[in-house]
Design a protein around this motif. Structure first.
Motif, PDB file in Angstrom:
ATOM      1  N   ALA A   9       1.063  11.396   0.452  1.00 50.46           N
ATOM      2  CA  ALA A   9       2.484  11.513   0.766  1.00 50.46           C
ATOM      3  C   ALA A   9       2.947  10.363   1.657  1.00 50.46           C
ATOM      4  N   ALA A  10       2.102   9.993   2.652  1.00 50.20           N
ATOM      5  CA  ALA A  10       2.459   8.891   3.542  1.00 50.20           C
ATOM      6  C   ALA A  10       2.541   7.581   2.773  1.00 50.20           C
ATOM      7  N   ALA A  11       1.573   7.359   1.862  1.00 51.84           N
ATOM      8  CA  ALA A  11       1.614   6.140   1.052  1.00 51.84           C
ATOM      9  C   ALA A  11       2.857   6.113   0.164  1.00 51.84           C
ATOM     10  N   THR A  12       3.230   7.281  -0.372  1.00 53.39           N
ATOM     11  CA  THR A  12       4.417   7.362  -1.238  1.00 53.39           C
ATOM     12  C   THR A  12       5.683   7.044  -0.459  1.00 53.39           C
ATOM     13  N   ILE A  13       5.789   7.603   0.753  1.00 54.47           N
ATOM     14  CA  ILE A  13       6.979   7.340   1.578  1.00 54.47           C
ATOM     15  C   ILE A  13       7.070   5.856   1.916  1.00 54.47           C
ATOM     16  N   LEU A  14       5.930   5.261   2.264  1.00 57.66           N
ATOM     17  CA  LEU A  14       5.932   3.841   2.593  1.00 57.66           C
ATOM     18  C   LEU A  14       6.341   2.997   1.382  1.00 57.66           C
ATOM     19  N   CYS A  15       5.834   3.370   0.217  1.00 56.33           N
ATOM     20  CA  CYS A  15       6.214   2.632  -0.998  1.00 56.33           C
ATOM     21  C   CYS A  15       7.697   2.803  -1.314  1.00 56.33           C
ATOM     22  N   GLU A  16       8.213   3.976  -1.044  1.00 61.54           N
ATOM     23  CA  GLU A  16       9.627   4.225  -1.292  1.00 61.54           C
ATOM     24  C   GLU A  16      10.476   3.338  -0.383  1.00 61.54           C
ATOM     25  N   LEU A  17      10.069   3.176   0.849  1.00 57.56           N
ATOM     26  CA  LEU A  17      10.822   2.318   1.771  1.00 57.56           C
ATOM     27  C   LEU A  17      10.768   0.862   1.348  1.00 57.56           C
ATOM     28  N   LEU A  18       9.628   0.462   0.746  1.00 64.11           N
ATOM     29  CA  LEU A  18       9.463  -0.939   0.343  1.00 64.11           C
ATOM     30  C   LEU A  18       9.801  -1.175  -1.125  1.00 64.11           C
ATOM     31  N   ARG A  19      10.280  -0.154  -1.818  1.00 61.83           N
ATOM     32  CA  ARG A  19      10.543  -0.262  -3.262  1.00 61.83           C
ATOM     33  C   ARG A  19      11.534  -1.372  -3.591  1.00 61.83           C
ATOM     34  N   PRO A  20      12.583  -1.598  -2.757  1.00 53.15           N
ATOM     35  CA  PRO A  20      13.494  -2.697  -3.111  1.00 53.15           C
ATOM     36  C   PRO A  20      12.851  -4.082  -3.056  1.00 53.15           C
ATOM     37  N   PHE A  21      11.725  -4.175  -2.352  1.00 51.52           N
ATOM     38  CA  PHE A  21      11.145  -5.498  -2.142  1.00 51.52           C
ATOM     39  C   PHE A  21       9.859  -5.727  -2.950  1.00 51.52           C
ATOM     40  N   LEU A  22       9.260  -4.673  -3.494  1.00 55.48           N
ATOM     41  CA  LEU A  22       7.981  -4.801  -4.184  1.00 55.48           C
ATOM     42  C   LEU A  22       8.078  -4.302  -5.607  1.00 55.48           C
ATOM     43  N   ALA A  23       7.310  -4.949  -6.472  1.00 54.28           N
ATOM     44  CA  ALA A  23       7.192  -4.457  -7.843  1.00 54.28           C
ATOM     45  C   ALA A  23       6.272  -3.238  -7.848  1.00 54.28           C
ATOM     46  N   PRO A  24       6.417  -2.332  -8.824  1.00 54.40           N
ATOM     47  CA  PRO A  24       5.582  -1.121  -8.857  1.00 54.40           C
ATOM     48  C   PRO A  24       4.087  -1.429  -8.850  1.00 54.40           C
ATOM     49  N   THR A  25       3.674  -2.470  -9.558  1.00 54.55           N
ATOM     50  CA  THR A  25       2.229  -2.750  -9.619  1.00 54.55           C
ATOM     51  C   THR A  25       1.655  -3.106  -8.257  1.00 54.55           C
ATOM     52  N   ASN A  26       2.499  -3.724  -7.389  1.00 54.46           N
ATOM     53  CA  ASN A  26       2.003  -4.075  -6.056  1.00 54.46           C
ATOM     54  C   ASN A  26       1.843  -2.863  -5.156  1.00 54.46           C
ATOM     55  N   MET A  27       2.556  -1.775  -5.480  1.00 51.87           N
ATOM     56  CA  MET A  27       2.449  -0.564  -4.654  1.00 51.87           C
ATOM     57  C   MET A  27       1.092   0.120  -4.801  1.00 51.87           C
ATOM     58  N   VAL A  28       0.356  -0.264  -5.847  1.00 51.23           N
ATOM     59  CA  VAL A  28      -0.976   0.336  -6.042  1.00 51.23           C
ATOM     60  C   VAL A  28      -1.858   0.078  -4.820  1.00 51.23           C
ATOM     61  N   MET A  29      -1.642  -1.047  -4.135  1.00 47.34           N
ATOM     62  CA  MET A  29      -2.481  -1.399  -2.996  1.00 47.34           C
ATOM     63  C   MET A  29      -2.380  -0.377  -1.871  1.00 47.34           C
ATOM     64  N   PHE A  30      -1.187   0.170  -1.684  1.00 44.81           N
ATOM     65  CA  PHE A  30      -1.027   1.173  -0.619  1.00 44.81           C
ATOM     66  C   PHE A  30      -1.809   2.449  -0.955  1.00 44.81           C
ATOM     67  N   TYR A  31      -1.827   2.800  -2.228  1.00 44.33           N
ATOM     68  CA  TYR A  31      -2.600   3.990  -2.613  1.00 44.33           C
ATOM     69  C   TYR A  31      -4.105   3.720  -2.491  1.00 44.33           C
ATOM     70  N   LEU A  32      -4.510   2.503  -2.811  1.00 45.66           N
ATOM     71  CA  LEU A  32      -5.923   2.173  -2.616  1.00 45.66           C
ATOM     72  C   LEU A  32      -6.296   2.227  -1.129  1.00 45.66           C
ATOM     73  N   LEU A  33      -5.348   1.821  -0.276  1.00 46.83           N
ATOM     74  CA  LEU A  33      -5.579   1.930   1.166  1.00 46.83           C
ATOM     75  C   LEU A  33      -5.766   3.386   1.577  1.00 46.83           C
ATOM     76  N   ALA A  34      -4.957   4.278   0.999  1.00 43.92           N
ATOM     77  CA  ALA A  34      -5.110   5.701   1.286  1.00 43.92           C
ATOM     78  C   ALA A  34      -6.480   6.207   0.839  1.00 43.92           C
ATOM     79  N   VAL A  35      -6.974   5.703  -0.304  1.00 45.85           N
ATOM     80  CA  VAL A  35      -8.306   6.100  -0.793  1.00 45.85           C
ATOM     81  C   VAL A  35      -9.384   5.644   0.186  1.00 45.85           C
ATOM     82  N   VAL A  36      -9.249   4.416   0.683  1.00 47.18           N
ATOM     83  CA  VAL A  36     -10.232   3.908   1.644  1.00 47.18           C
ATOM     84  C   VAL A  36     -10.237   4.754   2.917  1.00 47.18           C
ATOM     85  N   VAL A  37      -9.042   5.071   3.435  1.00 45.06           N
ATOM     86  CA  VAL A  37      -8.948   5.900   4.647  1.00 45.06           C
ATOM     87  C   VAL A  37      -9.578   7.269   4.405  1.00 45.06           C
ATOM     88  N   ALA A  38      -9.288   7.865   3.249  1.00 43.96           N
ATOM     89  CA  ALA A  38      -9.872   9.165   2.941  1.00 43.96           C
ATOM     90  C   ALA A  38     -11.390   9.087   2.836  1.00 43.96           C
TER      91      ALA A  38
END
Length: 889
Positions: A412-441
């Motif tokens: 959920a935190a990664a999704t919110i962060l991606c939503e805030l950055l959605r105007p500036f990032l392409a969808p494929t680049n948002m995958v990195m934030f989810y991978l970061l969440a996987v690493v933290v988990a």
């Protein structure tokens, strides 16, 4: 080779028999009256046998017998000495228990102990009566006891399956093997049921329904068969042992070695009992292994008590128990099996859903695939529905739910962060934030929550950011490749990070244990005495386990507390537990099977040769006592402490041996010196007397006078030698007594010169005394002897033409008296040794001496509170300086 040689027992068989006889010779004999149910007549048969032994003249004592009011049983008790029971209060109820200490004090030849499987009241020394029986046997007392077949531990689950009743009071199977004789008390099931109906079988009110269910013909027949089979197996063991020792040919079983693994599962107890029965059938040695994995850490925390009970159960059934820490269970099992030459591995049949087996291969399958030449025995179990399973599953589910909730929060935190950055990032680049969440988990939550994070990330990314948004429809097929990449990369990252985290935890745990043992070893190696060893052990145990420690060592007939943590006090009860652990060489106290009401666990400090003391440890929490890591550390600490104490003891013994050897050398030197120095003047005196006796009438007066002078001189020499020996003995014994008075130094020097006038002959003696010398407090006779010895010593070593110098001065309240010569002097490294007994440097030809003169001088001077030193003179020669306190009145 003769026929007699062909049937000779093998050395291995004879050694095995000798070892067994050596063990049993130290123990009392155990006779078990074995039945298959209550009411078959075990107590009756035991009392009959006891009366027969009493008639034969044996000393028989009834320690505990339960007649349940049966007249025929009470009649048999008449005429037998009955020890009163010990009254124990628990929860407001007074419970009668067998008086173990009373039996040990009475020490009969035979004691009767009914109901072997009985559980003692809380607060008793042992939890179970069979432990009382073991202590009686160790004391050399023969025991007659009764028990039913369903109470033996290895048959517990079999009996439960037959009767539907789980027997809670159990006895380890080793007592059957320990028994000198097993007498089977058999009764047909029909007769037993009739006795039950006639009221001749005691049935407690609270167990009436269970007993009624238990006494079914089918149950009784099955239990009867178990008792017959178990007794027959015992007879078969005895027959095999006899055949082996007599070298009778037979089909001997091969040496099998079994391994069973436990995990804290409710089925582990059944698995252990099944392995025990299989080991008995195969006459095999068996092992029990517990593997602690990092990912199971939380589960271990919840099930630590269950795991501890499983390991104690296995140990009680005769297994060798081991516990290891590893990342991969399969690797650990196969490594242990290979190292211990295991021939069969016993595992439980997996009961997980099939879909979970597809996702993760069961451990059983992995072990089978890697087993090689090792046989795998798979044991099947019925589904357990008890409260224990649900309780464990509930705790485990609670822990996993927390992890999955945290995974959801991360996504959920990664999704919110991606939503805030959605105007500036392409969808494929948002995958990195989810991978970061996987690493933290993976790092913080573990493997399963990390995998859940991967699934949730793919779903969230698809739903919120892949066009069309807020749907699971994928307009662009290329995003499917993105999903696959996110899923695969996430799974790989979660696995690698989780595995690295697990390995790091294992390494951290091992590092802590290794560091603790290293610090203890280092401190013990630097310890020079017992006090230093005890302080090192106390400090290291406190730091490594966050515990309080008390170390008790024997002092006479009791234990004394030699080291303890601040604030830890042991009352009489705790010291009694420690004393029991010391005398029985067995752990006692908390988390053991003996005197469990104690606040500390007491571990013997044992070496291969003896028990040196006891270490008591108080841990912070109850579950810490069941931790395998803690127990391993405690065992290692006690072993190292005992070995260090034994090293100190051996070191002291070696020092004593060296002192004894030095004393023997000294005595030998003394004997050699005495024999020489006594023989020389005695030979001279004897020769003179012989000459006078045989040729006295033919000798002139001058010759006779010269002979007599020579004899007198040698006699005086002998008298001085004996006097020196006596003086040295008095000094060493502390028996020298000073007759102190004010004396003139001139009188002291004059008396010494007069005593040595004849020996000095023409030797020049220069006297230099200060004019203002005061009177000095001294024993004139002893100090004259000191000065005489110094003058005599200077005379022996100085050259014939040189003179001896004697001087006396005062300096700051001290009298300095010096005797100097111009002899060869003393080597610098030997200046401090000249006052040692029997020390001599090479002396001119014809000069005698024992090496005691200067040693006597030192003793006398020090008795006056003074000092004596030796120093070489410039230009050659030796100066002896005596300093005495003036002590003017």
């Amino acid at each position: 080779m003769t026929g007699t040689d062909d049937i000779r027992p093998t050395p291995e068989a004879m050694l095995k028999l000798a070892q067994a006889e050596e063990v049993t010779a130290e123990l009392g004999k155990l006779k078990i009256f074995l039945g298959y149910a209550a009411g078959v007549g075990k107590t009756y048969a035991m009392l009959e046998a006891a009366r027969l032994r009493k008639h034969e003249g044996r000393d028989v004592l009834v320690g505990y017998a339960e007649s349940h009011g049966r007249p025929e049983t009470d009649v048999l008790l008449e005429g037998l000495e009955l020890l009163p029971c010990r009254e124990t209060s628990y929860a407001g109820v007074t419970l009668p228990e067998m008086d173990l200490d009373g039996i040990l004090s009475r020490r009969p030849q035979i004691v009767l102990v009914d109901e072997l499987a009985h559980s003692n009241a809380p607060g008793s020394r042992h939890e179970k009566r069979w432990q009382d029986v073991e202590e009686l046997l160790e004391a050399g007392i023969d025991v007659y006891t009764t028990v039913n077949i369903q109470h033996f531990e290895s048959l517990n689950d079999v009996v439960s399956q037959i009767t539907g009743i789980t027997v809670r009071e159990t006895v380890p199977d080793r007592l059957l093997d320990l028994a000198f004789e097993i007498k089977l008390i058999d009764l047909p099931p029909e007769d037993l049921i009739q006795r039950l109906q006639e009221g001749k079988v005691y049935v407690p009110d609270q167990a009436a329904k269970a007993i009624e269910k238990f006494f079914r013909p089918g149950n009784l027949m099955a239990l009867r068969e178990l008792s017959l089979r178990r007794t027959a197996a015992r007879v078969d063991d005895q027959m095999r042992a006899y055949m082996e020792t007599q070298s009778i040919a037979g089909p001997w079983p091969t040496a099998e070695r079994l391994l069973v693994c436990v995990s804290g599962s409710p089925y582990s107890e059944k698995l252990i009992r099944a392995t025990c029965r299989l080991a008995e059938e195969l006459k095999a040695q068996w092992f029990t292994l517990y593997i602690e994995t990092p990912q199971g850490g939380k589960q271990v925390e919840e099930n630590r008590g269950r795991i501890w009970q499983n390991l104690r159960l296995a140990e009680g059934l005769g297994a060798q128990v081991a516990s290891v820490t590893a990342v991969d269970v399969t690797d650990a099992v196969m490594e242990y099996a290979s190292r211990h030459n295991i021939s069969k591995i016993v595992v439980g049949k997996p009961n997980r859903p099939r879909w979970r087996e597809v996702l993760q291969q069961p451990i059983v399958d992995r072990i089978i695939r890697r087993s090689g030449a090792i046989d795998i025995v798979v044991v099947s179990f019925t589904q357990e529905t008890g409260a224990d399973v649900s309780g464990v599953s509930g705790k485990r589910a609670s822990f996993e739910t927390k992890g999955y909730t945290a995974s959801l929060v991360l996504v959920a935190a990664a999704t919110i962060l991606c939503e805030l950055l959605r105007p500036f990032l392409a969808p494929t680049n948002m995958v990195m934030f989810y991978l970061l969440a996987v690493v933290v988990a993976s790092v913080r939550l573990g493997r399963k929550p990390a995998i859940a994070t991967v699934f949730l990330s793919v779903i969230a990314f698809n739903f919120f950011f892949v066009p069309p948004r807020l749907t699971f429809v994928v307009a662009d097929a290329q995003y499917l490749l993105t999903f696959l990449g996110l899923f695969v990369v996430g799974m790989v990252i979660s696995s690698l990070v989780a595995r690295a985290r697990e390995r790091a935890e294992v390494m951290r745990s091992r590092e802590v244990q290794t560091a603790s043992l290293y610090y203890l070893s280092r401190d013990l190696a630097a310890s020079a005495d017992i006090d230093a060893v005890l302080k090192a052990v106390q400090r290291n145990v406190e730091e490594a386990l966050d515990a309080q420690v008390a170390i008790l060592l024997p002092e006479g007939e009791h234990l004394d507390i030699m080291a303890s943590s601040n604030g830890l006090a042991l009352d009489i009860k705790e010291q009694a537990v420690a004393d029991w652990a010391f005398r029985n060489n067995h752990p006692a106290g908390r988390a053991t099977d003996t005197l469990v009401s104690a606040n500390l666990i007491y571990l013997p400090l044992q070496t291969p040769s003896s028990v040196l003391g006891v270490m008591g440890v108080k841990l912070m929490h109850q579950h810490d006592y069941h931790s395998q890591d803690n127990r391993r550390l405690l065992d290692a600490f006690t072993t190292q402490a005992a070995m260090a104490m034994e090293r100190i003891r051996f070191s002291r013994q070696a020092e004593q041996a060296q002192i004894l050897q030095a004393r023997e050398n000294l005595e030998r030197a003394l004997l050699n010196s005495i024999s020489h120095d006594l023989r020389t003047p005695l030979v001279s005196v004897t020769g003179v007397l012989s000459s006078l006796k045989e040729e006295g009438t033919h000798l002139s007066d001058q010759v006779r006078r010269e002979l007599l002078d020579s004899a007198c001189s040698e006699a005086e020499r002998l008298n001085r030698f004996v006097g020196n020996l006596l003086d040295m003995t008095r000094i060493e014994a502390g028996a020298i007594r000073l007759n102190v008075e004010l004396c003139d130094v001139q009188d002291l020097v004059g008396c010494a010169l007069a005593a040595t006038e004849q020996r000095l002959g023409n030797r020049s003696v220069e006297i230099r005394l200060a004019d203002d010398l005061p009177l000095v407090s001294m024993d004139l006779v002893l100090m004259t002897q000191v000065l005489v010895n110094l003058l005599d010593n200077a005379h022996k070593y100085a050259s014939a033409e040189s003179s001896i110098e004697v001087s006396a001065t005062t300096d700051n309240g001290w009298l300095s008296l010096e005797v100097s010569d111009r002899g060869p002097g003393v080597p610098e490294h030997d200046l401090k040794r000249v006052f040692d007994k029997f020390y001599r440097i090479p002396i001119p030809e014809g000069a005698g001496g024992t090496g005691l003169g200067l040693s006597i001088c030192k003793g006398i001077v020090e008795a006056h509170g003074g000092k004596i030193i030796a120093e070489n003179r410039t230009g050659g020669g030796l100066r002896i300086v005596i300093r005495l306190p003036l002590m003017q009145k």
